[in-house]
Design an enzyme around this catalytic site. Structure first.
Site, PDB file in Angstrom:
ATOM      1  N   ARG A 149      15.688   2.394  -0.249  1.00 23.55           N
ATOM      2  CA  ARG A 149      15.624   1.077  -0.846  1.00 23.55           C
ATOM      3  C   ARG A 149      15.263  -0.164   0.185  1.00 23.55           C
ATOM      4  O   ARG A 149      16.022  -1.151   0.184  1.00 23.55           O
ATOM      5  CB  ARG A 149      17.036   0.689  -1.754  1.00 23.55           C
ATOM      6  CG  ARG A 149      16.662  -0.012  -2.895  1.00 23.55           C
ATOM      7  CD  ARG A 149      17.970  -0.606  -3.706  1.00 23.55           C
ATOM      8  NE  ARG A 149      18.686   0.461  -4.138  1.00 23.55           N
ATOM      9  CZ  ARG A 149      20.063   0.612  -3.969  1.00 23.55           C
ATOM     10  NH1 ARG A 149      20.504  -0.310  -2.879  1.00 23.55           N
ATOM     11  NH2 ARG A 149      20.805   1.798  -4.105  1.00 23.55           N
ATOM     12  N   SER A 150      14.387   0.146   0.762  1.00 22.63           N
ATOM     13  CA  SER A 150      13.715  -0.820   1.783  1.00 22.63           C
ATOM     14  C   SER A 150      13.272  -1.857   0.813  1.00 22.63           C
ATOM     15  O   SER A 150      12.728  -1.464   0.003  1.00 22.63           O
ATOM     16  CB  SER A 150      13.035  -0.250   2.827  1.00 22.63           C
ATOM     17  OG  SER A 150      11.857   0.363   2.503  1.00 22.63           O
TER      18      SER A 150
ATOM     19  N   PHE B 138       7.702  10.307   2.209  1.00 27.63           N
ATOM     20  CA  PHE B 138       6.832   9.283   2.785  1.00 27.63           C
ATOM     21  C   PHE B 138       7.496   8.961   4.277  1.00 27.63           C
ATOM     22  O   PHE B 138       6.681   8.107   4.852  1.00 27.63           O
ATOM     23  CB  PHE B 138       6.743   8.138   1.880  1.00 27.63           C
ATOM     24  CG  PHE B 138       7.889   7.164   1.621  1.00 27.63           C
ATOM     25  CD1 PHE B 138       8.258   6.263   2.567  1.00 27.63           C
ATOM     26  CD2 PHE B 138       8.442   7.277   0.387  1.00 27.63           C
ATOM     27  CE1 PHE B 138       9.300   5.384   2.410  1.00 27.63           C
ATOM     28  CE2 PHE B 138       9.748   6.452   0.148  1.00 27.63           C
ATOM     29  CZ  PHE B 138      10.229   5.547   1.246  1.00 27.63           C
TER      30      PHE B 138
ATOM     31  N   ASP C 256      20.527   4.437  -1.581  1.00 34.91           N
ATOM     32  CA  ASP C 256      20.396   4.280  -0.052  1.00 34.91           C
ATOM     33  C   ASP C 256      21.881   4.584   0.257  1.00 34.91           C
ATOM     34  O   ASP C 256      22.642   5.192  -0.266  1.00 34.91           O
ATOM     35  CB  ASP C 256      20.204   2.628   0.148  1.00 34.91           C
ATOM     36  CG  ASP C 256      21.109   1.891  -0.037  1.00 34.91           C
ATOM     37  OD1 ASP C 256      22.193   2.008  -0.460  1.00 34.91           O
ATOM     38  OD2 ASP C 256      20.737   0.552   0.376  1.00 34.91           O
ATOM     39  N   VAL C 257      22.221   4.254   1.740  1.00 38.34           N
ATOM     40  CA  VAL C 257      23.395   4.560   2.196  1.00 38.34           C
ATOM     41  C   VAL C 257      24.644   3.965   1.708  1.00 38.34           C
ATOM     42  O   VAL C 257      25.632   4.551   1.894  1.00 38.34           O
ATOM     43  CB  VAL C 257      23.696   4.181   3.753  1.00 38.34           C
ATOM     44  CG1 VAL C 257      22.822   5.580   4.491  1.00 38.34           C
ATOM     45  CG2 VAL C 257      23.031   3.112   4.066  1.00 38.34           C
TER      46      VAL C 257
ATOM     47  N   CYS D  67       0.864  -1.259   0.060  1.00 37.15           N
ATOM     48  CA  CYS D  67      -0.087  -0.060   0.076  1.00 37.15           C
ATOM     49  C   CYS D  67       0.785   1.283   0.027  1.00 37.15           C
ATOM     50  O   CYS D  67       0.216   2.311  -0.410  1.00 37.15           O
ATOM     51  CB  CYS D  67      -1.096  -0.079   1.177  1.00 37.15           C
ATOM     52  SG  CYS D  67      -0.429  -0.269   2.637  1.00 37.15           S
TER      53      CYS D  67
END
Lengths: 324, 324
Positions: B189-190, B278, B212-213, B154
């Site tokens: 980039r989870s 977000f 990402d890191v 979602c």
């Protein structure tokens, strides 16, 4: 008895020796299914990193599988991004009975995604979520009719088998309670090995101190719970003092720290404890032998036996599903 | 036109405003299923942390659900270790139509385990592995007869809907290519949001820089591949210079860094870019308004609309499974 035996009573037990006890069982089962797998069952290993430890593990898998009558195929994937599709194709390939992946691939949470891409019917490592969830809840079957057996994740299972071999499991006690009275320290709480291992040992009656960089937890069998499930208690943030305290009574110390520089402090080991390292790095230095009664420096070869056993069970499951 | 409008032309668009366009659609669908859910469908939220952001999100979920004719029940779990069993019980409870969990619970890989414990039939957040895998491969149905629709995770879905609302998706272009020519930067980039979002945007025709890191990757639609799947290319380790370079042409910047102190460098934003955050932390500071054409400071309320839509689809699926 020589002086040396008295002054250094500890014994190093190699995984290669322990895994030998499974050779006969596994080979004869492979032989027994020659009617349905005339050329031997086919295991495919995917290698998408250039980790020398994974390379070594792959060559052991090949040798062990072929020695026992399996076929083994190593598939090298140059671009990690293509691995997922290669797995999906292999999931669909009827010629292939089992699939394994040499981790780490991405070395982050994406590896947990990949683990779930392997079809559970070919997942010889037992990494599918359903196998872990069943393990945590002591559920032995995949179906409600109790005909299709669930399998166990192969590294935690290998460590249990090693502890059985080392007689830490006491066979005079009833099944499911054979670690009663034992205290174990597990240094690693990964979802792959450390946390499931702590749960397995707790479910067999041990008190388990599960240690990671953040904190220390105590796992015990949770008798009072609605589900057959271990109980977890937070003991506090990680500190050397807390680790020392947990180790002071520990009969078993299992390490799995993926770091070359990490060494478990020998001075924390209780005289005569059993020490097992499942990391591909040596987490104990040589001085461990001055304290441990039994020391297992690596576990990979037992893990390979366990995944070959898992593969035979998956083939059995697949035959049962075809002819229920 | 006032001077102010000219000097600060950017407009802040609130998620509450965007989510309003779904009120009518969702409410009327809830009304249409009064015959099978006379009291309204029941959504259960599990809260096992004391994160104020999660608490706020829970109160929004309650309000939005009830406004649209759903029932909502917040279940607080004091001991995190009991959450898994509470979810399993709720999976089995026929009174409950949808389940959501306010993450983080453990704040580590164990949360990825928990996500898979929620039954996919009640997983309104779309976090089950099968939904992610289908999303990555553009597979729209769960069954081979194409009757049971897959849902989308979602939060990534909410961001796509926000980009549609903001007219970044160009409806004159053919469906599936409405981001053609657009460049997007996604800072996160989870496995939950950042990677699936980058894939969704790439599959709609955008060039996406996923940051990402550790490193920066470029996602594009992979036309040549056997599966309908985006293509990923490593651009190198993370550096401010590389980020700046990616941003210099970016039409869209989406951030999701879970840190109070992190602020996206305003000077990297291209004049007139669309900026969306977000994270529950404000990743842009106030100066973003001097650069962005459209700025969405939070996305949670659109996410809630998406999960309620997902829930209606799951109920539809469950009815179809009962009466195929």
């Amino acid at each position: 008895m020589s002086n040396d035996t008295v002054s250094k009573p500890g014994v190093t037990v190699l995984a290669s020796k322990i895994s030998k006890i499974y050779v006969e069982e596994i080979s004869s089962k492979v032989n027994a299914i020659k009617n349905i797998r005339p050329n031997g069952p086919l295991l495919v290993g995917f290698l998408a990193n250039d980790d020398p430890a994974a390379e070594m593990y792959a060559s052991w898998t090949k040798k062990t599988s072929e020695d026992m009558g399996f076929r083994y195929e190593l598939r090298r994937i140059d671009e990690k991004d293509f691995l997922e599709e290669a797995i999906i194709e292999t999931n669909r390939d009827r010629q292939v009975d089992g699939i394994m992946v040499y981790y780490p691939v991405f070395g982050n949470a994406q590896d947990q995604y990949l683990q779930q891409v392997v079809a559970k019917e070919k997942d010889v490592e037992g990494m599918n979520h359903v196998y872990y969830q069943n393990m945590y809840h002591n559920i032995r079957y995949l179906d409600s009719e109790n005909t299709i057996k669930s399998i166990l994740p192969c590294t935690p299972l290998a460590i249990v088998k090693i502890l059985e071999y080392l007689k830490v499991y006491n066979s005079l006690l009833p099944q499911g309670n054979r670690l009663y009275g034992k205290k174990c320290v597990v240094v690693n709480r990964s979802e792959i090995v450390g946390r499931p291992l702590a749960a397995l040992l707790a479910n067999d009656g041990a008190i388990v101190y599960s240690v990671d960089v953040d904190n220390v937890q105590k796992f015990t069998r949770g008798e009072g719970l609605k589900f057959k499930k271990h109980h977890v208690e937070d003991l506090g943030g990680f500190s050397a003092d807390l680790l020392k305290q947990c180790c002071s009574e520990a009969d078993v110390i299992v390490t799995g720290v993926p770091s070359e520089s990490y060494k478990f402090p020998t001075e924390f080991i209780k005289e005569g404890a059993v020490c097992i390292n499942f990391s591909s790095n040596k987490n104990f230095d040589e001085s461990v032998k001055s304290k441990a009664s039994l020391y297992v420096p690596m576990t990979g070869k037992v893990t390979i036996s366990m995944l070959l056993r898992n593969m035979l069970r998956l083939i059995e499951n697949s035959e049962k599903s075809k002819n229920p």
